[in-house]
Design a protein around this motif. Sequence first.
Motif, PDB file in Angstrom:
ATOM      1  N   GLU A   9      11.164  10.831   5.226  1.00 35.67           N
ATOM      2  CA  GLU A   9       9.749  10.969   4.914  1.00 35.67           C
ATOM      3  C   GLU A   9       9.036   9.664   5.247  1.00 35.67           C
ATOM      4  OE1 GLU A   9       6.916  11.912   1.009  1.00 35.67           O
ATOM      5  OE2 GLU A   9       9.067  12.365   0.956  1.00 35.67           O
ATOM      6  N   ARG A  10       7.821   9.768   5.799  1.00 37.82           N
ATOM      7  CA  ARG A  10       7.059   8.588   6.252  1.00 37.82           C
ATOM      8  C   ARG A  10       7.894   7.786   7.245  1.00 37.82           C
ATOM      9  NH1 ARG A  10       2.879   6.392   3.374  1.00 37.82           N
ATOM     10  NH2 ARG A  10       2.686   5.159   5.288  1.00 37.82           N
ATOM     11  N   ASP A  11       8.403   8.476   8.264  1.00 36.29           N
ATOM     12  CA  ASP A  11       9.345   7.835   9.182  1.00 36.29           C
ATOM     13  C   ASP A  11       8.728   6.713  10.002  1.00 36.29           C
ATOM     14  OD1 ASP A  11       7.809   9.480  10.775  1.00 36.29           O
ATOM     15  OD2 ASP A  11       9.500  10.448  11.789  1.00 36.29           O
ATOM     16  N   GLU A  12       7.386   6.624  10.038  1.00 37.87           N
ATOM     17  CA  GLU A  12       6.780   5.494  10.751  1.00 37.87           C
ATOM     18  C   GLU A  12       7.122   4.161  10.082  1.00 37.87           C
ATOM     19  OE1 GLU A  12       3.650   6.729   7.696  1.00 37.87           O
ATOM     20  OE2 GLU A  12       5.184   7.682   8.956  1.00 37.87           O
ATOM     21  N   LEU A  13       7.484   4.195   8.798  1.00 39.38           N
ATOM     22  CA  LEU A  13       7.855   2.976   8.081  1.00 39.38           C
ATOM     23  C   LEU A  13       9.266   2.502   8.430  1.00 39.38           C
ATOM     24  CD1 LEU A  13       6.237   3.772   4.630  1.00 39.38           C
ATOM     25  CD2 LEU A  13       5.494   2.031   6.259  1.00 39.38           C
ATOM     26  N   ALA A  19       0.835   4.284  -2.729  1.00 40.47           N
ATOM     27  CA  ALA A  19       0.587   5.667  -2.323  1.00 40.47           C
ATOM     28  C   ALA A  19       1.802   6.560  -2.521  1.00 40.47           C
ATOM     29  CB  ALA A  19       0.147   5.703  -0.857  1.00 40.47           C
ATOM     30  N   ASP A  20       2.996   6.015  -2.296  1.00 37.31           N
ATOM     31  CA  ASP A  20       4.219   6.827  -2.244  1.00 37.31           C
ATOM     32  C   ASP A  20       5.218   6.476  -3.332  1.00 37.31           C
ATOM     33  OD1 ASP A  20       3.046   7.750   0.103  1.00 37.31           O
ATOM     34  OD2 ASP A  20       4.300   6.522   1.407  1.00 37.31           O
ATOM     35  N   HIS A  54      12.533   9.111   1.282  1.00 36.76           N
ATOM     36  CA  HIS A  54      11.447   8.271   1.776  1.00 36.76           C
ATOM     37  C   HIS A  54      12.022   7.157   2.630  1.00 36.76           C
ATOM     38  CE1 HIS A  54       8.046   5.502   1.835  1.00 36.76           C
ATOM     39  NE2 HIS A  54       7.284   6.517   1.467  1.00 36.76           N
ATOM     40  N   ALA A  55      11.336   6.822   3.717  1.00 37.05           N
ATOM     41  CA  ALA A  55      11.868   5.846   4.664  1.00 37.05           C
ATOM     42  C   ALA A  55      12.205   4.521   4.000  1.00 37.05           C
ATOM     43  CB  ALA A  55      10.864   5.621   5.792  1.00 37.05           C
ATOM     44  N   ARG A  80       0.842  -1.200   0.000  1.00 35.62           N
ATOM     45  CA  ARG A  80       0.000   0.000   0.000  1.00 35.62           C
ATOM     46  C   ARG A  80       0.879   1.253   0.000  1.00 35.62           C
ATOM     47  NH1 ARG A  80      -5.305   0.697   0.601  1.00 35.62           N
ATOM     48  NH2 ARG A  80      -5.597  -1.490   1.188  1.00 35.62           N
ATOM     49  N   ALA A  81       1.985   1.222   0.737  1.00 34.82           N
ATOM     50  CA  ALA A  81       2.908   2.358   0.725  1.00 34.82           C
ATOM     51  C   ALA A  81       3.528   2.543  -0.658  1.00 34.82           C
ATOM     52  CB  ALA A  81       4.002   2.156   1.772  1.00 34.82           C
TER      53      ALA A  81
END
Length: 234
Positions: A123-127, A67-68, A97-98, A63-64
């Motif tokens: 970016e998107r550091d939760e990943l 989206a990214d 991006h992470a 999904r990432a």
Amino acid sequence: MTTMPETTALPEETGPDVINVSLRECRLVGYRVLWHHGAPAGAIPAIVDAIVAAEAAGLEGLRALHADGAAIGATAARPVTYTRAGDELVIDAAGKHALAAVPDIVDLAAALGDAAVLVTGAERDELLAVLPHVAPDHGLTLAPDGPGRFRCRPATPSYEGSGPPSAAGILHDGTDVPAHLWWALFHLGNLALTPDSVVSRRHTGRSVFDAQGRIVGELGEDAQEPDAATPATR
């Protein structure tokens, strides 16, 4: 072969709601999507491994990717920088991006050894939560130790028996993906392929087909293209 225009919307598809996808299919489509989004060829395999590991870890890596994908491709070649003070390694991802930064982080951690690792600017550091799942493939443990923080220690690589590799679950059982997400990625990845033509078909086998898929000729090494309107005799 039909393709869909690039879009961030997930299309409606008929058929099952969920598709079980193999590791090979995840990697193949991931390569194509990142190639379409301009990621350098040499960077793609390691980033795809991070995406697959995120999918296997329940972090919705596919999904990432949908989206990214554009952000991953645009930042894949961006360098990261690092400083080291005592036993702390600080890595500045500089907006990368992470998932694209994961290979850089793992390489630096492996090179510099036992250390506390802090990752900033991703970016998107939760990943970055995928890092503990990727690390054993590289002879490391990266234990979470706070936001963007990990404790790095050398470990026996997973392929030598200390634990399952990051994609082991997908390797053996595949992964269930929402059908509309999978087909969106599949069609997006098809945009990276060479358009079908008589010339492209020379490189996919010795047969030439008409629009209905019927064989209309066979190619030799030096043969000219047969007339597609005249079916070949066999």
